[in-house]
Design a protein around this motif. Structure first.
Motif, PDB file in Angstrom:
ATOM      1  N   UNK A 274      15.358  24.316 -80.119  1.00  8.68           N
ATOM      2  CA  UNK A 274      15.228  22.970 -80.667  1.00  8.68           C
ATOM      3  C   UNK A 274      13.977  22.894 -81.542  1.00  8.68           C
ATOM      4  N   UNK A 275      13.862  21.835 -82.310  1.00  5.79           N
ATOM      5  CA  UNK A 275      12.615  21.548 -83.021  1.00  5.79           C
ATOM      6  C   UNK A 275      11.480  21.467 -82.001  1.00  5.79           C
ATOM      7  N   UNK A 276      10.384  22.140 -82.309  1.00 10.23           N
ATOM      8  CA  UNK A 276       9.264  22.160 -81.378  1.00 10.23           C
ATOM      9  C   UNK A 276       9.377  23.252 -80.325  1.00 10.23           C
ATOM     10  N   UNK A 298      10.855  27.726 -89.775  1.00 12.59           N
ATOM     11  CA  UNK A 298       9.769  27.623 -88.786  1.00 12.59           C
ATOM     12  C   UNK A 298       8.977  26.334 -89.021  1.00 12.59           C
ATOM     13  N   UNK A 299       8.704  26.063 -90.293  1.00 11.48           N
ATOM     14  CA  UNK A 299       7.915  24.887 -90.654  1.00 11.48           C
ATOM     15  C   UNK A 299       8.660  23.601 -90.318  1.00 11.48           C
ATOM     16  N   UNK A 300       9.871  23.471 -90.808  1.00 11.07           N
ATOM     17  CA  UNK A 300      10.597  22.210 -90.624  1.00 11.07           C
ATOM     18  C   UNK A 300      10.854  21.927 -89.150  1.00 11.07           C
ATOM     19  N   UNK A 301      11.022  22.990 -88.372  1.00  5.56           N
ATOM     20  CA  UNK A 301      11.357  22.785 -86.972  1.00  5.56           C
ATOM     21  C   UNK A 301      10.162  23.021 -86.039  1.00  5.56           C
ATOM     22  N   UNK A 302       8.961  23.072 -86.582  1.00  7.28           N
ATOM     23  CA  UNK A 302       7.753  23.189 -85.750  1.00  7.28           C
ATOM     24  C   UNK A 302       7.897  24.286 -84.688  1.00  7.28           C
ATOM     25  N   UNK A 303       8.404  25.451 -85.073  1.00 13.64           N
ATOM     26  CA  UNK A 303       8.581  26.544 -84.120  1.00 13.64           C
ATOM     27  C   UNK A 303       7.244  27.257 -83.866  1.00 13.64           C
TER      28      UNK A 303
ATOM     29  N   UNK C 104      13.904  13.068 -80.012  1.00 14.70           N
ATOM     30  CA  UNK C 104      12.645  13.723 -80.391  1.00 14.70           C
ATOM     31  C   UNK C 104      11.445  12.802 -80.228  1.00 14.70           C
ATOM     32  N   UNK C 110       7.777  13.454 -80.923  1.00 12.06           N
ATOM     33  CA  UNK C 110       7.827  13.879 -82.325  1.00 12.06           C
ATOM     34  C   UNK C 110       8.606  12.835 -83.133  1.00 12.06           C
ATOM     35  N   UNK C 113      10.322  13.616 -86.341  1.00 10.85           N
ATOM     36  CA  UNK C 113      11.550  14.406 -86.322  1.00 10.85           C
ATOM     37  C   UNK C 113      12.700  13.636 -85.654  1.00 10.85           C
ATOM     38  N   UNK C 281       1.921  27.853 -90.595  1.00 12.25           N
ATOM     39  CA  UNK C 281       2.641  27.723 -91.858  1.00 12.25           C
ATOM     40  C   UNK C 281       2.705  26.241 -92.189  1.00 12.25           C
ATOM     41  N   UNK C 307       4.908  26.727 -87.227  1.00 16.93           N
ATOM     42  CA  UNK C 307       5.226  25.906 -88.375  1.00 16.93           C
ATOM     43  C   UNK C 307       4.922  24.444 -88.115  1.00 16.93           C
ATOM     44  N   UNK C 308       4.440  23.747 -89.139  1.00 17.59           N
ATOM     45  CA  UNK C 308       4.117  22.313 -89.010  1.00 17.59           C
ATOM     46  C   UNK C 308       4.646  21.579 -90.231  1.00 17.59           C
ATOM     47  N   UNK C 309       5.292  20.459 -90.022  1.00 16.03           N
ATOM     48  CA  UNK C 309       5.896  19.701 -91.108  1.00 16.03           C
ATOM     49  C   UNK C 309       5.795  18.213 -90.793  1.00 16.03           C
TER      50      UNK C 309
END
Lengths: 364, 364, 364, 364
Positions: A274-276, A298-303, C104, C110, C113, C281, C307-309
């Motif tokens: 999931x995101x995060x 990775x960025x959009x989903x805060x992985x 989310x 979040x 999101x 990222x 990743x951060x968005x």
């Protein structure tokens, strides 16, 4: 009359072990002499034995070891739990040792990454103290080794893998921040994967999903806490992802752990999250384990993607706590499914390398 | 001809120091011999000197020390940053030392709480190696001491308090989890409080509010980063709380730090916090520092209350980084406002204990 | 007589903006009507304008907006700091809005999101309430928007980028866990990179190292907190890594941040890190940003990649706190280096897209 | 013909409940109408009923409620897990609700502490929508309520306490940072304490030690995961501490949780902890719960003391996950040990208040 002890010496890759004798001297300050009662063959021992990675020859392989204290040097402190040590105590210890200050140990609390850290099973057998590996009658524990006393009710078979596979997976699952209610994917159900499933459950994971291609491993994983197992033989990544996501509404797993040693498993596993979500690489122990991921995903989903290797001494303490608290829940004793003598070490390595046995134990 | 060195020896509480000579021998394995260049008088030295707490006599007090390496023993590792040490290097070091494994060090990463930890300035001067405190020409650093090299541009006056007040406050402010945008209260603006204000600002605090009863301290706190200072002389707790809350809309401060040594400051400070706020006790270093709080208030407002004492070796590294990064922002050099020779130690202690000086430095 | 307001409408990619009038009606429950005082052109506005990503047409672009409250609907709460809102108040707000529960938002905190989250500057201009973007005289804030009042001393030029670049970088630097004493690499010194340098310093970073290929950016970065800047034009990855590592003894940087939008920067940046280092990222906002890394290197060196968005509403509050606390330290006002009227929007977009200006502001 | 529904109305403290009928209207936007299937009597309902705390009269008490969806308003989103809601679905929901922005919700992620938060069971029954409490046939869920669908295999008795006791203890044990291998003390083995023991075990606690004075509770705690239970009737604090410490070598428990409602338990519990231990206050729900601690002891031993009250919506999701994952391990269904009809509510309250039953359930 001076004592002597036997060791199965590794002279060169793919050569038979030779049993030799070395002198057993009195301990020096800070040392503990252990009479080994059981050791198990780790996959990394097989890698060394087969020449896939360099190891000093002639040497004594083996780092998954337990034994009874024979002699204790001056200045040897209590065990890591603060319990006094005495001859006769049955103990396990960190597979590595490092003494004195170090940047990584002192500043970053990563003693396992201290410069000059040494590992049991990686020294020349011809030099004093000779006994620094597992496949021998004795082992000299060096200053900077974290020691833990073993409770009497724990069998040798349950205790021997503590200082390698279990402690490592304590670090891996902790770094994955697995907590109450999580849905966790474990990619690879070898020894590390089995422990990973069990530790994730023990930390409160709601659902653990195990992936592998070997039916026996999938079956074993169900006994080690996996709620669902998937045989991914020939299954495309996209279908694996869909299958995992079906177990994890509304939007995928909270965490995934790689312990299969296959680099392409990483991008596949990331898309199960999931995101995060958090992803930990725990099995890519061989060099050049390249994989390609989409940084935008990775960025959009805060992985979060994290690598973990070896463990902190406290993880050995936690590994023991984990096994003691979950002995009735998971069949730890069944991991060791074959026992050999030191003279049968060639046979044991052959069977272990061909995966005829899950974990081969050697007893004196 | 054997070397000798001078020390100002503490024979009994409230007695004049006596300057004596002790032999300076070659270092043993793991030791570093330092030629002391500056030491400062800590409040705890004064407590020992005045007999408020036991300290071995005759002894050499002092733990805020810097100096130049004179001799390095075999097996002495690099400094904590991984830089090689050599004679002539100017260094600071942890005020305490502990060698070998320990429950608190190995399992909980709290080497400062290891069983048997020892502190510089707390040993008998008559026994080898004699020089284990600050008010002397030499100091023998023992195995298990965390050493850091000092950059040339840092003056002795800026560097000497690093290993006590600054490193301690790095630990305190970190435990308070001060972060970007926080509104932070500092109760007590002595040396610890001044550093606390500066460190909170350096970690991104939006507003720092300092409380004290001494006008000079309030003025100094403004130079060390306090945005607002309150003279709380004779001000009832309820009014202090209202005054702080007026600076912290809508519902109080994010964090508060006690470094005033007054137990009743704790419940007052707690009521300055918003729901979810953090409170750290950093100054109640004397026994029986009882205070009473309303547990229902802590519960309803999700307050975190935490005690912090001493510091981890990494905090000394961070303390140096903090001072180097903020030398132009805060007047660290002005903390040391009086310099004495070893012969003038009685005068220095008197002035320090009567708070005529902020931080008294002793030079050879 | 009904009010009307002007807007520069985006009819199709790469076509001139057309200034039109739309009706200004009374607010509904939960809405706030704002008279826009300044908006700035974000890189993502340019991407939309140039047709690189779909955006509803005809529409009103722009999400970096500030303005004065004209009218407040019933049920509009206080601002996020708990301060009451009134007509005439100058405010900023989250660039996105979402009302009601969401997986989310409620389970993972979040809100950025949440399913169905909407962003200002992404709606059809022809439909009520017409004004949902920046390049217009009015904007209707919708329920689920996080609002913050602006202090009088903050100029419009300092305040307008708060809700996009600065708040985003608060999230990025927080996720990178930058703390006191860290050595931090920032790859890319555009607007995000400049803020990244400044925020890292404000959180206590000891050394910030900025990398870019544009000399003006490198110069600007020095003013925004970078201790060292490297022009990496034509410099091979291996040399970039060596140059950064030379600033970060003994074993590399603690953290690195990607805000350059170049996927291959990630594996390069990762190799600048010490064991245990963190990599975030923050700039790979376009799809298919593939890069290849060695999972064995991540594993052996315990690297964290994240990743951060977008950002959490609290990051907007923190962004304001950060700017207020550091206005004298970093030249925030200099970011906006050109001001245009609504009628000059074509010219402003051209200059912004050709990087003739750093940040173009539009005023009514 | 308009529908009507029955409710057991609370007219004044210590007066018999009166069953009345109120109109059941169609839902408004954002509302969900639930046909209640079970509710349980919480200790706080008894406090209200006995007049120990103010509650609007006439009102409908009760917040531990589950039921079947009768009607869903427009704009009602999916449940917190992202699953679509439909009439007939069996659901639980947060015991409180809050709609719209708020300082504590948006900035600090503490929706349970949002200004103006309301709780079910705390409204006047005479006003629309009448049904906002548990002891009735219907309940109108308001916007800002976190809803979770219940799996079919979970019995009503297992499900009803989820949204109060279990979710609260998810928050308490999480705040206590209980993790793999911990030794955890639970002071008080009422409903909260039983859940606390089970959750601590589910998170991997190695040893849980429960303290109480009621033999039946001690026995029940063993079934809910306590490894050791201590009857502390008449046992001085010092002996309690010694008894706990004997189970936790070498230096005490890692964590302790207060859910007994006795302020003096806090200083006693704190002294059961090792250096670095964590203590959470979860049961001091009544005002003026003063206790006295030694701040010097907190400081020297790095103790963390934290209050926790109510819970975040995600804790309700986690509570459900916890119960589903541990249904075979702990006897959740046995908590509800008596079932009454709405007409028998007086009898149910009497038995619950006199502790004749553990948890009294009311069914239509």
């Amino acid at each position: 009359m001076p004592r002597k002890g036997k060791a199965a010496v590794y002279d060169a890759p793919n050569q038979p072990f030779r049993v030799r004798e070395y002198p057993v001297r009195d301990v020096k300050s800070g040392e503990v002499l252990v009479r080994v009662t059981m050791k198990t063959i780790c996959r990394s021992d097989i890698h060394s034995y087969q020449g896939h990675r360099p190891n000093p020859c002639p040497g004594i392989l083996g780092h998954e070891i337990i034994g009874l204290i024979d002699q204790i040097g001056v200045d040897v402190p209590d065990d890591m739990r603060g319990e006094a040590l005495a001859p006769g105590d049955r103990i396990t210890w960190t597979e590595y040792f490092h003494d004195g200050p170090s940047y990584y140990k002192d500043v970053h609390d990563m003693p396992q990454k201290a410069e000059g850290v040494r590992k049991y099973g990686h020294d020349l057998a011809e030099e004093d103290p000779h006994f620094l590996g597992g496949f021998a009658e004795y082992c000299y524990l060096q200053p900077g080794t974290g020691i833990v006393k073993l409770p009497a009710e724990l069998s040798d078979a349950e205790a021997t893998p503590l200082n390698c596979g279990i402690a490592t997976m304590m670090a891996v699952v902790e770094a994955t921040e697995v907590t109450e209610g999580d849905r966790v994917v474990v990619q690879g159900l070898g020894l590390l994967g089995l422990y990973g499933c069990a530790i994730a459950k023990a930390r409160g994971a709601a659902i653990v999903i195990g992936l592998d291609v070997v039916p026996q491993r999938l079956a074993m994983a169900k006994r080690f806490g996996a709620d669902h197992v998937l045989d991914i033989t020939g299954i495309p990544a996209q279908e694996q992802i869909a299958a995992v996501r079906a177990f994890c509404p509304p939007d995928g797993a909270d965490a995934a752990i790689e312990v299969c040693g296959v680099p392409t498993a990483v991008p596949t596993g990331v898309r199960m999250l999931r995101t995060g979500g958090r992803y930990t690489i725990g099995g890519l122990v061989n060099p050049d384990a390249n994989f390609t991921v989409d940084g935008n995903d990775l960025l959009k989903r805060w992985i979060t993607l994290r690598g973990v290797h070896n463990y902190h001494p406290r993880h050995l303490v936690e590994a023991l706590d984990f096994v003691m608290a979950n002995r009735n829940r998971f069949p730890f004793a069944d991991i060791v499914d074959a026992v050999f003598s030191l003279d049968q070490l060639d046979d044991a390595f052959r069977k272990a390398s061909e995966r005829e046995v899950l974990r081969a134990a050697i007893v004196p």
